[in-house]
Write an enzyme that holds these catalytic residues in place. Structure first.
Site, short mmCIF file in Angstrom:
data_model
loop_
_atom_site.label_atom_id
_atom_site.label_comp_id
_atom_site.label_asym_id
_atom_site.label_seq_id
_atom_site.Cartn_x
_atom_site.Cartn_y
_atom_site.Cartn_z
N HIS A 112 -3.39 7.19 2.20
CA HIS A 112 -3.78 5.90 1.62
C HIS A 112 -5.17 5.56 2.13
CE1 HIS A 112 -3.90 1.77 0.55
NE2 HIS A 112 -3.76 1.33 1.78
N ASN A 119 -10.03 -0.22 -0.91
CA ASN A 119 -8.57 -0.12 -0.87
C ASN A 119 -7.99 -0.70 -2.16
OD1 ASN A 119 -5.84 -0.36 -0.38
ND2 ASN A 119 -6.06 -1.30 1.64
N CYS A 131 0.82 -1.23 0.00
CA CYS A 131 0.00 0.00 0.00
C CYS A 131 0.84 1.27 0.00
CB CYS A 131 -0.96 -0.01 1.18
SG CYS A 131 -2.14 -1.36 1.04
#
Ligand code: UT7
Length: 331
Positions: free
Chosen positions: A256, A286, A116
């Site tokens: 993020h 996500n 990520c």
């Protein structure tokens, strides 16, 4: 050596049109819309469907549009840094495939894997090639087809992830704008909490690894959650301090998009106004390396030249960090 400034001169996103809603997931695993919304902030996510459709296909859409938007000829692109944990193949790199599909004949590229945090690592790496004067046009891509590595019988992970892609153009400028500084961190002991165990050299694919579903993402959410909040706040504070900035000097925070509660905890922990924080997790979930460039793309019209923007991410590895950008265009 005098370093040049690496400006972001354009950003473009692309998401697939197929939508997977919380309601859809209710029919797949034991979960419910209310739980997913309240625990993560996610309402729906996009899924790349179709035979032979891979991560590079999303990047083709984003980068084609980026070239057009920035008025860049294909033969001008020199390097593509491609952040992803879902490469088209284990080998060759997806960056090479992308260059071939787009006809970027003068470019070379490589993949960068930091889960990520992939986009902020890749942006930092791409910026170095501009800052040293080695290249004049570098494209940084963050893209993941998470649906290819998610176990849709595991409610702990399948509700979170989606597919998506974003890309930015980096170019040198004499103005004091662009990628200004990066605080990047890692802690390999975190791999026990977030990983894909099989398919690498440790556990090559076998009938057993497939049967054990070891090619899918495993996540122990609670420790990741706590480390994410602590890690991102720490990285942002370090970044601001060493650049002699206070939180009031920052116009936008682009975190993020892993969990709305994590985003809020980071903003509140920094005493940073939530209206200056980009949030689109409700639409896309996500998308791993895709979240930050997708936010930049959707907020691009609101950014003004000279805005101080902080990007921050936390992910598998553990990897995390924060990047300071001075936005290079916009009235
Ligand atoms: O982007 C890369 C980095 N990743 C992250 O930053 C993710 C970090 N972690 C998280 O976002 C959260 O930990 C999750 C969203 C993954 C989970 O939320 P949580 O609030 O930490 O839930 P939990 O795992 O502590 O589970 C709470 C309860 C459990 O039930 P019991 O044991 O309390 O009875 C789970 O079994 O919720 C249950 N649960 C669910 N219930 C309905 C777990 N998943 C689900 C689900 N639907 N999908």
């Amino acid at each position: 050596m005098t370093l040049l400034n690496a400006a972001i001169t354009g950003v473009q996103g692309w998401v697939p049109e197929d939508v997977l809603t919380n309601k859809d997931l209710e029919g797949m695993v034991e979960t419910n819309d209310e739980w997913i919304r309240s625990r993560t902030g996610i309402v729906e996510r996009r899924i790349l469907k179709g035979e032979n459709k891979a991560t590079s296909d999303m990047a083709v859409h984003a980068v084609e549009a980026l070239l057009k938007k920035t008025g860049t000829r294909k033969d001008e692109v020199e390097l593509v840094v491609f952040a992803t944990v879902t490469p088209d193949m284990v080998m060759p790199d997806t960056a090479n495939t992308l260059c071939d599909k787009l006809g970027l004949k003068n470019a070379y590229g490589f993949d960068l894997k930091a889960a990520c945090s992939g986009f902020i690592y890749a942006l930092t790496v791409g910026a170095q090639f501009i800052q040293t004067g080695m290249h004049k046009k570098v494209i940084v891509v963050g893209a993941d087809k998470m649906s290819s590595i998610i176990d849709y019988t595991d409610r702990a992970t399948c509700i979170i992830f989606g597919d998506g892609c974003g890309a930015v153009m980096l170019e040198p400028t004499e103005e004091a704008v662009g990628v200004r500084d990066s605080v990047l961190k890692g802690d390999g002991s975190g791999r026990q909490f977030l990983r894909i165990e099989a398919g690498g050299s440790l556990k090559p694919a076998s009938a057993e690894t497939v049967e054990n579903r070891s090619h899918f993402v495993f996540q122990d959410g609670r420790p990741v959650f706590k480390s994410a909040v602590r890690g991102m706040i720490g990285a942002i504070k370090e970044l601001l301090e060493r650049n002699n900035l206070s939180k009031d000097d920052i116009q936008w925070l682009i975190p993020h998009q892993a969990n709305k509660r994590i985003i809020n905890s980071v903003a509140d922990g920094m005493d940073f106004p939530r209206e200056k924080v980009t949030v689109n997790i409700h639409k896309y979930g996500n998308t791993t390396a895709g979240t930050i460039p997708l936010c930049m793309w959707e907020w691009e019209d609101r950014f003004k030249k000279g805005d101080n923007i902080v990007l921050t991410a936390f992910g598998g590895g553990f990897t995390w960090g924060a990047v300071l950008i001075k936005w290079a265009y916009g009235e």
